[in-house]
Design a protein around this motif. Structure first.
Motif, mmCIF file in Angstrom:
data_model
loop_
_atom_site.group_PDB
_atom_site.id
_atom_site.type_symbol
_atom_site.label_atom_id
_atom_site.label_comp_id
_atom_site.label_asym_id
_atom_site.label_seq_id
_atom_site.Cartn_x
_atom_site.Cartn_y
_atom_site.Cartn_z
ATOM 1 N N VAL A 1 75.664 22.170 62.261
ATOM 2 C CA VAL A 1 75.347 23.495 61.713
ATOM 3 C C VAL A 1 76.081 24.578 62.496
ATOM 4 N N ASP A 2 76.176 24.405 63.827
ATOM 5 C CA ASP A 2 76.888 25.386 64.648
ATOM 6 C C ASP A 2 78.354 25.496 64.235
ATOM 7 N N GLU A 3 78.993 24.342 63.998
ATOM 8 C CA GLU A 3 80.393 24.370 63.570
ATOM 9 C C GLU A 3 80.535 25.065 62.216
ATOM 10 N N LEU A 4 79.629 24.725 61.306
ATOM 11 C CA LEU A 4 79.692 25.319 59.970
ATOM 12 C C LEU A 4 79.512 26.828 60.039
ATOM 13 N N GLU A 5 78.640 27.300 60.917
ATOM 14 C CA GLU A 5 78.443 28.745 61.068
ATOM 15 C C GLU A 5 79.699 29.422 61.605
ATOM 16 N N VAL A 6 80.416 28.741 62.531
ATOM 17 C CA VAL A 6 81.683 29.286 63.034
ATOM 18 C C VAL A 6 82.680 29.442 61.900
ATOM 19 N N ILE A 7 82.781 28.409 61.063
ATOM 20 C CA ILE A 7 83.750 28.430 59.963
ATOM 21 C C ILE A 7 83.381 29.483 58.930
ATOM 22 N N ILE A 8 82.100 29.536 58.554
ATOM 23 C CA ILE A 8 81.685 30.445 57.482
ATOM 24 C C ILE A 8 81.623 31.891 57.950
ATOM 25 N N ALA A 9 80.976 32.122 59.084
ATOM 26 C CA ALA A 9 80.747 33.506 59.529
ATOM 27 C C ALA A 9 81.995 34.140 60.124
ATOM 28 N N GLU A 10 82.784 33.346 60.897
ATOM 29 C CA GLU A 10 83.924 33.913 61.613
ATOM 30 C C GLU A 10 85.258 33.597 60.957
ATOM 31 N N ASN A 11 85.240 32.743 59.914
ATOM 32 C CA ASN A 11 86.461 32.365 59.200
ATOM 33 C C ASN A 11 87.505 31.775 60.146
ATOM 34 N N ASN A 12 87.058 31.000 61.120
ATOM 35 C CA ASN A 12 87.950 30.363 62.082
ATOM 36 C C ASN A 12 88.062 28.869 61.816
ATOM 37 N N PHE A 13 89.005 28.229 62.507
ATOM 38 C CA PHE A 13 89.163 26.776 62.460
ATOM 39 C C PHE A 13 88.235 26.139 63.479
ATOM 40 N N VAL A 14 87.802 24.910 63.191
ATOM 41 C CA VAL A 14 87.194 24.055 64.211
ATOM 42 C C VAL A 14 88.116 22.859 64.377
ATOM 43 N N PHE A 15 88.639 22.697 65.576
ATOM 44 C CA PHE A 15 89.561 21.619 65.913
ATOM 45 C C PHE A 15 88.812 20.650 66.816
#
Length: 359
Positions: free
Chosen positions: A72-86
């Motif tokens: 969920v934390d990764e998904l929030e980074v992607i959705i809220a901040e529009n960033n990549f998760v590598f």
């Protein structure tokens, strides 16, 4: 805090389509490529002022995280901040409990730091070898953040910036955003997996020419060190953003496969060491570019080498290409210096060090 509009943007980019609504929810249907048996709709809460809105929103996030194999934390980074998760997943007997030896962890962190700085340097200065690391490369690194790991194997997770401007726009070149660096990292790792690890270990001039956009000695050495120094044979690289999830699995990377990468680095090193820096003066006889503001710009010049007439190709940066266009239009000669290599039918600068339009 994430809201419904951001979730809708995420699932819409992933191919979900609006189906229906009621008082509390909008319902979106899963795309066929997710492989659900039958129809599957997901509810997205509508009324932000309702007392149960946050609970419904959290449940939707948990479902999406499970579908896309993210926390969920990764998904929030992607959705809220529009960033990549590598993420870099190392899986072997030692890491089966989500733990890793201190030395391997230290080598992994150092390797990832070098990899991220060098991929940024390569985008900023696309050459086979980057002798310096621009300040903008460290700007990109400073935007990167480590995220929480997970059990089952050792996973290093890094939040990569996406929208941040790493280098401002110049006269002959557009601004460089972090997303361009992320895309290049995916491209280079994919190239190593598919065209190096799976090759016969022999790389000729055609290979170098066809894959020039992914060839950088610094980057290749970074990847080699990550496998060697962490003693990891099975590494999965995963990139997730608002549009897609891309997994690159590299397994059994030892003996022949790792030797292939070492051979490629050795051949590139030998190519650069064997060729002397050459300076030529001549006229432009051909211009070729799909995008003059990019870096895939090529010219052919007529010159003389050892008292013999030769045709020489060279790839130029956007600003040098614009100067070459003007020189060709005005009928002026150019002076170019760099690492010259003899191809089958002509010569080619495999690295341009200096470019100048003659008066």
């Amino acid at each position: 805090m994430i809201n419904s509009a951001q979730i809708i943007r995420y699932i819409s980019n992933r191919g979900w389509s609006f189906q229906s609504e009621n008082i509390k929810f909008n319902y979106y249907r899963a795309p066929e490529n997710l492989g659900f048996e039958g129809i599957y709709d997901i509810p997205v809460p509508k009324i932000e002022t309702s007392s149960d809105y946050q609970n419904f929103l959290k449940n939707t996030l948990i479902i999406l995280a499970d579908i896309y194999e993210l926390s969920v934390d990764e998904l929030e980074v992607i959705i809220a901040e529009n960033n990549f998760v590598f993420s870099i997943r190392i899986h072997d007997d030692e890491t089966s409990q989500g733990k890793i030896g201190f030395h391997r962890f230290e080598e992994l962190i150092d390797g990832l730091k070098d990899l991220l700085v060098d991929i940024a340097s390569f985008v900023l200065n696309p050459k086979i070898i980057t002798s310096s690391k621009p300040a903008e490369a460290f700007r990109y690194l400073n935007y990167c953040k480590f995220l929480q790991t997970e059990v089952g194997s050792f996973v290093a997770k890094i939040e990569l910036p996406s929208e941040e401007i790493i280098k401002e726009q110049e006269i002959f070149r557009n601004e460089i955003r972090a997303s361009e660096i992320n895309s290049k990292l995916i491209s280079v790792i994919s190239y190593v997996k598919n065209s190096v690890f799976e090759s016969n270990g022999h790389f000729d001039e055609n290979h170098f020419d066809e894959n020039q956009e992914n060839l950088n000695i610094n980057l290749l050495k970074d990847l080699e060190r990550i496998y060697e120094n962490t003693k990891s044979e099975n590494i999965q690289f995963c990139f997730s953003d608002i549009n897609d999830t891309r997994k690159i699995d590299t397994e059994n990377v030892y003996n022949d496969r790792l030797r292939n990468l070492s051979n490629l680095i050795k051949q590139l090193d030998e190519t650069l060491n064997q060729e002397n820096q050459t300076r030529l003066i001549g006229r432009i006889i051909n211009l070729k570019s799909s995008n003059p503001e990019g870096n895939s710009n090529e010219i052919t010049i007529g010159s003389r080498l050892d008292q013999m007439p030769v045709k020489v190709k060279a790839k130029l940066s956007s600003d040098h290409y614009q100067q070459a266009v003007d020189a060709h239009k005005d009928g002026r000669n150019i002076k170019i210096s760099g690492i010259l290599k003899k191809m089958k039918t002509q010569y080619k600068f495999i690295e341009v060090l200096e470019f100048e339009v003659m008066p």
